[in-house]
Design a protein around this motif. Structure first.
Motif, PDB file in Angstrom:
ATOM      1  N   TRP A 279     -79.607   3.572 -77.228  1.00 23.98           N
ATOM      2  CA  TRP A 279     -79.440   4.873 -77.847  1.00 23.98           C
ATOM      3  C   TRP A 279     -80.739   5.353 -78.473  1.00 23.98           C
ATOM      4  O   TRP A 279     -81.633   4.570 -78.764  1.00 23.98           O
ATOM      5  N   CYS A 280     -80.780   6.651 -78.715  1.00 21.92           N
ATOM      6  CA  CYS A 280     -81.842   7.229 -79.521  1.00 21.92           C
ATOM      7  C   CYS A 280     -81.220   8.314 -80.395  1.00 21.92           C
ATOM      8  O   CYS A 280     -80.437   9.132 -79.893  1.00 21.92           O
ATOM      9  N   PRO A 281     -81.503   8.329 -81.701  1.00 16.88           N
ATOM     10  CA  PRO A 281     -80.923   9.358 -82.565  1.00 16.88           C
ATOM     11  C   PRO A 281     -81.660  10.683 -82.424  1.00 16.88           C
ATOM     12  O   PRO A 281     -82.877  10.706 -82.221  1.00 16.88           O
ATOM     13  N   ASP A 282     -80.932  11.776 -82.531  1.00 16.44           N
ATOM     14  CA  ASP A 282     -81.579  13.076 -82.547  1.00 16.44           C
ATOM     15  C   ASP A 282     -81.942  13.413 -84.002  1.00 16.44           C
ATOM     16  O   ASP A 282     -81.810  12.588 -84.903  1.00 16.44           O
ATOM     17  N   HIS A 283     -82.395  14.626 -84.248  1.00  8.82           N
ATOM     18  CA  HIS A 283     -82.871  15.001 -85.582  1.00  8.82           C
ATOM     19  C   HIS A 283     -81.740  15.217 -86.578  1.00  8.82           C
ATOM     20  O   HIS A 283     -81.985  15.363 -87.777  1.00  8.82           O
ATOM     21  N   LYS A 284     -80.495  15.232 -86.088  1.00  9.37           N
ATOM     22  CA  LYS A 284     -79.357  15.407 -86.981  1.00  9.37           C
ATOM     23  C   LYS A 284     -78.628  14.096 -87.233  1.00  9.37           C
ATOM     24  O   LYS A 284     -77.593  14.073 -87.891  1.00  9.37           O
ATOM     25  N   GLY A 285     -79.164  13.002 -86.698  1.00 12.49           N
ATOM     26  CA  GLY A 285     -78.548  11.707 -86.911  1.00 12.49           C
ATOM     27  C   GLY A 285     -77.503  11.338 -85.882  1.00 12.49           C
ATOM     28  O   GLY A 285     -76.913  10.261 -85.955  1.00 12.49           O
ATOM     29  N   LYS A 286     -77.252  12.217 -84.924  1.00 13.69           N
ATOM     30  CA  LYS A 286     -76.321  11.883 -83.856  1.00 13.69           C
ATOM     31  C   LYS A 286     -77.041  11.031 -82.812  1.00 13.69           C
ATOM     32  O   LYS A 286     -78.255  10.995 -82.761  1.00 13.69           O
ATOM     33  N   LEU A 287     -76.251  10.360 -81.981  1.00 11.95           N
ATOM     34  CA  LEU A 287     -76.821   9.403 -81.040  1.00 11.95           C
ATOM     35  C   LEU A 287     -76.775   9.903 -79.607  1.00 11.95           C
ATOM     36  O   LEU A 287     -75.758  10.411 -79.139  1.00 11.95           O
ATOM     37  N   ILE A 288     -77.899   9.736 -78.923  1.00 12.74           N
ATOM     38  CA  ILE A 288     -78.016  10.112 -77.520  1.00 12.74           C
ATOM     39  C   ILE A 288     -78.149   8.839 -76.704  1.00 12.74           C
ATOM     40  O   ILE A 288     -79.042   8.030 -76.976  1.00 12.74           O
ATOM     41  N   PRO A 289     -77.301   8.609 -75.706  1.00 11.23           N
ATOM     42  CA  PRO A 289     -77.551   7.479 -74.809  1.00 11.23           C
ATOM     43  C   PRO A 289     -78.932   7.659 -74.181  1.00 11.23           C
ATOM     44  O   PRO A 289     -79.219   8.681 -73.564  1.00 11.23           O
ATOM     45  N   ALA A 290     -79.805   6.682 -74.361  1.00 14.14           N
ATOM     46  CA  ALA A 290     -81.193   6.842 -73.928  1.00 14.14           C
ATOM     47  C   ALA A 290     -81.846   5.487 -73.721  1.00 14.14           C
ATOM     48  O   ALA A 290     -81.428   4.480 -74.286  1.00 14.14           O
ATOM     49  N   VAL A 291     -82.880   5.487 -72.916  1.00 14.69           N
ATOM     50  CA  VAL A 291     -83.626   4.261 -72.665  1.00 14.69           C
ATOM     51  C   VAL A 291     -85.105   4.599 -72.543  1.00 14.69           C
ATOM     52  O   VAL A 291     -85.479   5.713 -72.154  1.00 14.69           O
ATOM     53  N   LEU A 292     -85.942   3.631 -72.898  1.00 12.94           N
ATOM     54  CA  LEU A 292     -87.384   3.785 -72.797  1.00 12.94           C
ATOM     55  C   LEU A 292     -87.856   3.147 -71.503  1.00 12.94           C
ATOM     56  O   LEU A 292     -87.518   1.997 -71.206  1.00 12.94           O
ATOM     57  N   THR A 293     -88.637   3.885 -70.703  1.00 13.40           N
ATOM     58  CA  THR A 293     -89.099   3.379 -69.412  1.00 13.40           C
ATOM     59  C   THR A 293     -90.598   3.625 -69.229  1.00 13.40           C
ATOM     60  O   THR A 293     -91.180   4.489 -69.888  1.00 13.40           O
ATOM     61  N   LEU A 294     -91.210   2.861 -68.324  1.00 14.51           N
ATOM     62  CA  LEU A 294     -92.623   3.039 -67.995  1.00 14.51           C
ATOM     63  C   LEU A 294     -92.754   3.958 -66.794  1.00 14.51           C
ATOM     64  O   LEU A 294     -92.061   3.784 -65.774  1.00 14.51           O
ATOM     65  N   ASN A 295     -93.665   4.932 -66.909  1.00 16.95           N
ATOM     66  CA  ASN A 295     -93.841   5.934 -65.863  1.00 16.95           C
ATOM     67  C   ASN A 295     -95.319   6.143 -65.573  1.00 16.95           C
ATOM     68  O   ASN A 295     -96.187   5.713 -66.338  1.00 16.95           O
ATOM     69  N   ARG A 296     -95.598   6.849 -64.482  1.00 22.44           N
ATOM     70  CA  ARG A 296     -96.984   7.049 -64.040  1.00 22.44           C
ATOM     71  C   ARG A 296     -97.189   8.471 -63.562  1.00 22.44           C
ATOM     72  O   ARG A 296     -96.310   9.068 -62.932  1.00 22.44           O
ATOM     73  N   ALA A 297     -98.375   9.004 -63.851  1.00 21.90           N
ATOM     74  CA  ALA A 297     -98.808  10.293 -63.313  1.00 21.90           C
ATOM     75  C   ALA A 297    -100.276  10.156 -62.898  1.00 21.90           C
ATOM     76  O   ALA A 297    -101.012   9.347 -63.467  1.00 21.90           O
ATOM     77  N   THR A 298    -100.687  10.928 -61.900  1.00 28.13           N
ATOM     78  CA  THR A 298    -102.062  10.838 -61.416  1.00 28.13           C
ATOM     79  C   THR A 298    -102.698  12.228 -61.342  1.00 28.13           C
ATOM     80  O   THR A 298    -101.999  13.245 -61.208  1.00 28.13           O
ATOM     81  N   TYR A 299    -104.006  12.231 -61.436  1.00 28.35           N
ATOM     82  CA  TYR A 299    -104.790  13.463 -61.300  1.00 28.35           C
ATOM     83  C   TYR A 299    -106.069  13.116 -60.570  1.00 28.35           C
ATOM     84  O   TYR A 299    -106.794  12.191 -60.945  1.00 28.35           O
ATOM     85  N   THR A 300    -106.354  13.849 -59.490  1.00 28.69           N
ATOM     86  CA  THR A 300    -107.525  13.569 -58.653  1.00 28.69           C
ATOM     87  C   THR A 300    -108.657  14.516 -59.009  1.00 28.69           C
ATOM     88  O   THR A 300    -108.489  15.735 -59.041  1.00 28.69           O
ATOM     89  N   LEU A 301    -109.824  13.932 -59.271  1.00 29.16           N
ATOM     90  CA  LEU A 301    -111.011  14.751 -59.567  1.00 29.16           C
ATOM     91  C   LEU A 301    -111.442  15.510 -58.328  1.00 29.16           C
ATOM     92  O   LEU A 301    -111.424  14.980 -57.208  1.00 29.16           O
ATOM     93  N   ARG A 302    -111.831  16.754 -58.531  1.00 29.43           N
ATOM     94  CA  ARG A 302    -112.296  17.561 -57.408  1.00 29.43           C
ATOM     95  C   ARG A 302    -113.805  17.617 -57.405  1.00 29.43           C
ATOM     96  O   ARG A 302    -114.441  17.587 -58.427  1.00 29.43           O
TER      97      ARG A 302
END
Length: 443
Positions: free
Chosen positions: A420-443
């Motif tokens: 879970w992750c709490p929102d700003h009002k203290g309620k709970l959101i089913p949530a998970v932390l994951t590893l992700n990737r993004a790329t940018y190619t130099l021109r």
């Protein structure tokens, strides 16, 4: 200083791990406001208290560069078994190892024994031939088993490089710097229990898969190599240094020296030392250098004020730094969101909207671009729809920037009644932390 509220009492949650300091400065009263010092991955054995993230979703904000997210995201998710529950991945450090032509990642995580409830803070390792498909993460480093050790309760936010010394012993081919702390010593040290007083340690490994603490360490404390003191911060503090913390190390070896950038915090302390009467003096990204990676010095004031936003005091946190050989410049990606910016992010724990970018000729004087974030989270992508976690890693290989980040999202949640992750009002959101990737190619 505003009192910190334990999320367990505020939300009825169980705090499972920490990934670095998270402080905001209230300019109106010139006080340091502790909002949520540590990244918290939430577990709660109840149901029916979650809330939809749709109401909190905001329109996507354009990024400064056209980063291309991997179609394979999320790349690494926490592992849940009948016996154990994994949290993370957070605070990634990534290396493309030319020796065996593999991508290698180390990240913060916590492993919970589901039968006993015991949680152990760890650093995990995985490798990949393409930076997309990763091996099963394995524990490579954990908190000290010694209850009196300086890093008995916290070891996290790793920074790993290959040892640049060709004559290094076989057991020291990889060097890992990390944030460590021991909250069980807080009362003995006359410190408040509002947050861990992190310092920075060093460990070595023959293969990057199992690390041993540097010895003897400062004051004969295994692993310990850098602590907050007056010499780190220099002469610009608006008061006398009394105590502080250092965390989130990022290390490069350049022109014959190790360079470290790290989150830092300084405060004044009454005499004799007491829990009360402490006042914040500075917070932001600092820099130090070393000839051996063990003994660190600074020849300038810290934190690096050039990284502050116009009119703001904090100078960022959790940096990722590389040296671009083409431009002959250092480049940094870092977090530095205000309260107002954080308010629009669905998840309320150690979240950021995106990562800022800066360049420097010497690694000390920086030119940040605060006109637009280099990468902004997307509410339309389920693996990051609830915001980014502070901490990012960027690797430049063959003209391609490879950006690795942890995102709060709803994709591939191992157990919706456990993550879970709490929102700003203290309620709970089913949530998970994951590893992700993004790329940018130099021109």
């Amino acid at each position: 200083m505003t009192a910190y509220k334990d999320p367990r009492s505020e939300y009825g949650l169980n705090e499972s791990r920490a990934t670095g300091i998270h402080l905001l400065w209230d300019k109106r009263v010139y006080k340091l406001k502790i909002v949520t010092l540590i990244s918290v991955l939430v577990i709660l054995a109840v149901t029916g208290s979650g809330c939809s993230s749709e109401s909190a979703a905001q329109a996507d904000v354009p990024s400064a560069r056209s980063w291309q997210r991997s179609i394979a995201n999320p790349l690494i998710i926490p592992r849940l078994t009948r016996m154990s529950q994994d949290f993370g991945p957070a605070d990634p450090t990534v290396l493309y190892d030319e020796t065996d032509r593999k991508w290698k990642v180390w990240f913060s995580s916590t492993l919970k024994d589901r039968s006993s409830g015991k949680e152990t803070m760890s650093i995990k390792y995985a490798d990949s031939s393409d930076g997309v498909h990763w091996s099963e993460p394995r524990i490579t480093f954990q908190v000290s088993a010694d209850p009196g050790a300086w890093d008995h309760t916290h070891t996290e936010t790793p920074a790993v490089i290959r040892n640049p010394d060709p004559g290094a012993p076989n057991g020291q081919k990889f060097m890992l710097w990390y944030s460590g702390a021991n909250t069980r010593l807080t009362a003995r040290q006359s410190r408040p229990n509002t947050f861990p007083y992190y310092q920075i340690g060093l460990a070595y490994s023959a293969d990057g898969k199992s690390f041993t603490r540097h010895r003897p360490g400062l004051d004969n404390q295994p692993g310990l190599v850098l602590v907050a003191n007056a010499s780190i911060f220099g002469k610009q503090l608006p008061g006398r240094f009394g105590d502080g913390l250092l965390a989130d190390p990022e290390v490069l070896f350049h022109d014959g020296r190790f360079h470290m950038w790290f989150s830092s915090y300084a405060e004044s302390v009454p005499v004799p030392a007491s829990v009360n009467g402490r006042s914040p003096l500075a917070f932001g990204i600092s820099h130090a250098s070393s000839l051996d990676g063990v003994t660190w010095v600074t020849g300038h004031d810290n934190p690096l004020r050039s990284l502050s936003k116009p009119g703001e005091i904090p100078a960022g946190q959790q940096p990722s730094v590389l040296f671009n050989p083409s431009s002959r410049q250092f480049e940094m990606w870092f977090s530095n969101d205000t309260d107002q910016e954080k308010a629009g992010i669905p998840c309320s724990f150690n979240m950021v909207s995106g990562f800022w970018h800066a360049v420097s000729d010497d690694g000390i004087q920086w030119r940040p671009n605060y006109s637009r974030r280099d990468l902004h989270y997307s509410s339309k992508r389920p693996y990051e729809s609830l915001g980014f976690l502070t901490g990012v890693e960027v690797v430049l290989i063959d003209g391609i920037y490879n950006l690795f980040y942890s995102g709060w999202g709803t994709a591939k949640i191992p157990g919706k009644d456990l993550y879970w992750c709490p929102d700003h009002k203290g309620k709970l959101i089913p949530a998970v932390l994951t590893l992700n990737r993004a790329t940018y190619t130099l021109r």
